[in-house]
Design a protein around this motif. Sequence first.
Motif, short mmCIF file in Angstrom:
data_model
loop_
_atom_site.label_atom_id
_atom_site.label_comp_id
_atom_site.label_asym_id
_atom_site.label_seq_id
_atom_site.Cartn_x
_atom_site.Cartn_y
_atom_site.Cartn_z
N PRO A 1 -34.35 -58.05 -10.42
CA PRO A 1 -33.21 -57.77 -9.56
C PRO A 1 -33.05 -56.38 -9.67
N CYS A 2 -32.81 -55.94 -8.39
CA CYS A 2 -32.62 -54.38 -8.31
C CYS A 2 -30.99 -54.23 -8.60
N ARG A 3 -30.74 -53.00 -8.55
CA ARG A 3 -29.23 -52.40 -9.03
C ARG A 3 -28.37 -53.50 -8.08
N LEU A 4 -28.28 -53.54 -6.76
CA LEU A 4 -27.46 -54.05 -6.00
C LEU A 4 -27.50 -55.59 -6.20
N ALA A 5 -28.46 -56.22 -6.71
CA ALA A 5 -28.51 -57.73 -6.81
C ALA A 5 -27.66 -58.04 -8.21
N ARG A 6 -27.85 -56.98 -9.10
CA ARG A 6 -27.37 -57.14 -10.44
C ARG A 6 -25.99 -57.08 -10.30
N TRP A 7 -25.52 -56.15 -9.49
CA TRP A 7 -24.07 -55.91 -9.35
C TRP A 7 -23.37 -57.01 -8.60
N GLY A 8 -24.14 -57.34 -7.75
CA GLY A 8 -23.49 -58.61 -6.84
C GLY A 8 -23.27 -59.82 -7.73
N GLY A 9 -24.44 -60.04 -8.35
CA GLY A 9 -24.31 -61.24 -9.42
C GLY A 9 -23.25 -61.18 -10.49
N VAL A 10 -23.13 -60.01 -11.04
CA VAL A 10 -22.16 -59.76 -12.05
C VAL A 10 -20.58 -59.86 -11.69
N THR A 11 -20.61 -59.11 -10.11
CA THR A 11 -19.23 -59.14 -9.64
C THR A 11 -18.87 -60.70 -9.31
N LEU A 12 -19.86 -61.75 -8.70
CA LEU A 12 -19.53 -62.75 -8.38
C LEU A 12 -19.09 -63.44 -9.63
N ALA A 13 -19.88 -63.30 -10.80
CA ALA A 13 -19.48 -64.04 -12.01
C ALA A 13 -18.34 -63.62 -12.69
N ALA A 14 -18.10 -62.44 -12.40
CA ALA A 14 -16.60 -61.83 -12.85
C ALA A 14 -15.42 -62.50 -11.98
N ALA A 15 -15.66 -62.94 -10.69
CA ALA A 15 -14.74 -63.54 -9.96
C ALA A 15 -14.56 -65.02 -10.35
N GLY A 16 -15.47 -65.48 -11.19
CA GLY A 16 -15.38 -66.75 -11.62
C GLY A 16 -16.19 -67.92 -11.09
N LEU A 17 -17.23 -67.48 -10.13
CA LEU A 17 -18.15 -68.37 -9.50
C LEU A 17 -19.16 -68.74 -10.41
N THR A 18 -19.75 -69.88 -10.32
CA THR A 18 -20.76 -70.53 -11.15
C THR A 18 -21.98 -70.19 -10.48
N ASP A 19 -23.10 -70.30 -11.09
CA ASP A 19 -24.47 -70.16 -10.53
C ASP A 19 -24.76 -71.04 -9.19
N ASP A 20 -24.15 -72.39 -9.55
CA ASP A 20 -24.35 -73.21 -8.18
C ASP A 20 -23.63 -72.65 -6.97
N GLN A 21 -22.29 -72.15 -7.25
CA GLN A 21 -21.46 -71.71 -6.49
C GLN A 21 -22.20 -70.43 -5.74
N VAL A 22 -22.95 -69.62 -6.47
CA VAL A 22 -23.34 -68.51 -5.77
C VAL A 22 -24.46 -68.89 -4.87
N SER A 23 -25.29 -69.82 -5.57
CA SER A 23 -26.56 -70.45 -4.69
C SER A 23 -26.00 -70.90 -3.36
N ALA A 24 -25.04 -71.74 -3.22
CA ALA A 24 -24.34 -72.18 -2.23
C ALA A 24 -23.94 -71.18 -1.15
N LEU A 25 -23.33 -70.22 -1.55
CA LEU A 25 -22.99 -68.87 -0.88
C LEU A 25 -24.04 -68.28 -0.04
#
Length: 77
Positions: free
Chosen positions: A48-72
Amino acid sequence: MPAILDDFPVLTPVTDEDLALAVQAVRVHAPEDWPHGTLCRSERVPYPCRLARWGGVTLAAAGLTDDQVSALVGTDA
């Protein structure tokens, strides 16, 4: 120079604007398989590049699960 290469900070609480930007970052900077490895679709750097890492960590910090992120972002879990 090392500070330039550090990951982007994740501010909490995550705002609606941060959440929208994180979803866009994860969508645009998705993994793509190449003969020499998995690269960021947008930047052609190792995933993952810097923006992909930031996006994933930000979504996790917002309380989203991996399944919810995949659906989004429209990817398989």
